[in-house]
Design a protein around this motif. Structure first.
Motif, short mmCIF file in Angstrom:
data_model
loop_
_atom_site.label_atom_id
_atom_site.label_comp_id
_atom_site.label_asym_id
_atom_site.label_seq_id
_atom_site.Cartn_x
_atom_site.Cartn_y
_atom_site.Cartn_z
N LEU A 60 -6.51 10.67 4.46
CA LEU A 60 -5.15 10.15 4.30
C LEU A 60 -4.11 11.04 4.97
CD1 LEU A 60 -4.93 8.95 0.56
CD2 LEU A 60 -5.73 7.70 2.56
N SER A 66 -5.23 7.43 7.73
CA SER A 66 -3.86 7.73 7.29
C SER A 66 -2.88 6.64 7.74
CB SER A 66 -3.42 9.10 7.80
OG SER A 66 -2.98 9.09 9.14
N TYR A 69 -3.46 3.52 5.71
CA TYR A 69 -2.87 3.63 4.37
C TYR A 69 -1.37 3.38 4.41
CZ TYR A 69 -2.08 5.28 -0.40
OH TYR A 69 -1.73 5.36 -1.73
N VAL A 116 -7.66 14.89 -0.10
CA VAL A 116 -7.22 13.69 0.62
C VAL A 116 -7.60 13.69 2.09
CG1 VAL A 116 -5.30 13.17 -0.94
CG2 VAL A 116 -4.93 14.71 1.00
N SER A 122 -11.69 8.86 1.04
CA SER A 122 -10.50 8.06 1.33
C SER A 122 -10.86 6.61 1.64
CB SER A 122 -9.71 8.67 2.50
OG SER A 122 -9.26 9.97 2.18
N GLY A 383 0.67 9.36 -0.57
CA GLY A 383 -0.54 10.14 -0.62
C GLY A 383 -0.41 11.38 -1.48
#
Length: 387
Positions: A60, A66, A69, A116, A122, A383
């Protein structure tokens, strides 16, 4: 991995001597139209860094997951928004596919990397949430066995505290499923107990860090947001942390305190201030102290927070903006537009990002800050403390 937050105290990622750490905040207060800037940011993101051009890895924090997300989160806020004729959840799925195509290259979580940034954890968390898949939740919870190893890291980026965020994310998607919630709660209890049983001060790379990414405030924040009933048991540690504030309003990167240098989310006042604002309600007896620390911290950010590092959440102006409020928040964001970033580069006042597309290191994070400004949302870090 040459990532800013991964460099202890950022020594390995310090700015070249020719570029100052920050520039003076002496311009008139200004603002940009946030919705227009959000769209421009998302267009840059998908045009300059389409899924197939984003290297895999990073969970993330950076990389395709990332970005996926970010777009997943923004789709919930802007369900009808399209970029290049595609809705945001379609873009999100495309970045996830890029990560999944390289899944064999992901080693999976281990005690020193279970936060993370782990790709497998993730991916499992995002799939569990989007597909409402109970078996995937079980897979994610099974990784608790990795995090209970005695040498497991405790901090947010690579450690148990980051795992707590992933469990919290998944928990929100199964509120009506008692069995799954019980499994998640049992897992979070086990992880928190292991964090709390760790020797103090919590250390990463043999140093007692203070900040949000690798340090005590990040660990405390993840514990309390995951299970507020633990707040009384970390109150003394939080009270001690408040006392580390420099006269300048900033916080040391690690203990014992060294030079007062870094004013950014990962190491310094912005991360501490943002964390305190999100957990303050769980510490009523510390309210007055926290209010003073936040006020003093924000003055430091206002004075020294216009960083020459490429605007981002972790170590740039976007993250520092989210620790401010009102017109100060809006003013800082004016330095994160595409035009301003180009101007800083032309003037030789920009330290470019290692991961310019990323949620925490680049364009995706700038888009998140613009969305918060556009919708007037609580100033939270996706996050970290958004849930």
């Amino acid at each position: 991995m040459s990532k800013e937050a991964a460099a202890p105290d950022n020594e390995a990622a310090a700015a070249p001597p020719s570029i100052p750490r920050y520039f003076r905040n002496d311009a008139e207060l200004s603002r940009r139209e946030p919705h227009k800037q959000l769209i421009a940011s998302l267009n840059r993101l998908t045009d300059d860094y389409p899924p197939h051009r984003v290297p895999p890895g990073g969970g993330l924090y950076y990389g395709p997951i990332s970005i996926a997300y970010l777009l997943y989160a923004l789709h919930k806020i802007y369900p009808d928004l399209t970029i290049a004729d595609f809705p945001l959840n379609t873009w999100s799925a495309a970045y996830i596919e890029q990560a999944q195509a390289n899944i064999k290259d992901f080693p999976g979580p281990k005690p020193s990397k279970c936060g993370v940034t782990d790709d497998i954890m993730s991916l499992l968390a995002l799939y569990a949430v989007t597909a409402k898949d109970r078996d995937t939740v079980k897979e994610l919870c099974d990784f608790a066995a990795v995090t209970i190893e005695p040498d497991a890291s405790n901090e947010w980026l690579y450690g148990r505290a980051g795992y707590l965020y992933l469990l919290r994310l998944v928990r929100g998607a199964f509120v009506d499923d008692e069995d799954t919630i019980e499994l998640i709660e049992d897992t979070t209890d086990e992880v928190i107990e292991n964090i709390m049983e760790s020797s103090r001060p919590w250390k990463w790379h043999s140093k007692a860090y203070v900040g949000a990414v690798h340090g005590a405030i990040g660990i405390i924040t993840q514990i309390v947001l995951t299970d507020p009933s633990w707040a009384p048991k970390v109150e003394a540690e939080l009270g001690a942390l408040l006392s580390y504030q420099y006269d300048s309003g900033n916080f040391p990167s690690s203990l014992p305190p060294g030079r007062d240098r870094l004013v950014q989310f990962c190491h310094g006042a912005p991360g501490v201030v943002a964390s305190l604002i999100s957990i303050q309600k769980y510490f009523p007896s510390l309210k007055e102290r926290i209010d003073k620390v936040v006020d003093k911290g924000r003055k430091c950010i206002w004075e020294r927070g216009l960083l020459t590092k490429e605007p981002c959440l972790c170590h740039g102006i976007s993250g520092n903006a989210l620790a401010l409020d009102g017109k100060q928040f809006e003013h800082f964001l004016t330095y994160t537009t595409g035009h301003e970033v180009k101007s800083m580069g032309k003037d030789g006042m920009l330290e470019k990002s290692d991961d310019p597309s990323a949620l925490w290191c680049g364009e995706a994070g700038r888009a998140w800050a613009w969305a918060i400004a556009d919708k007037g949302l609580e100033k939270r870090f996706l996050g970290y403390n958004d849930i």
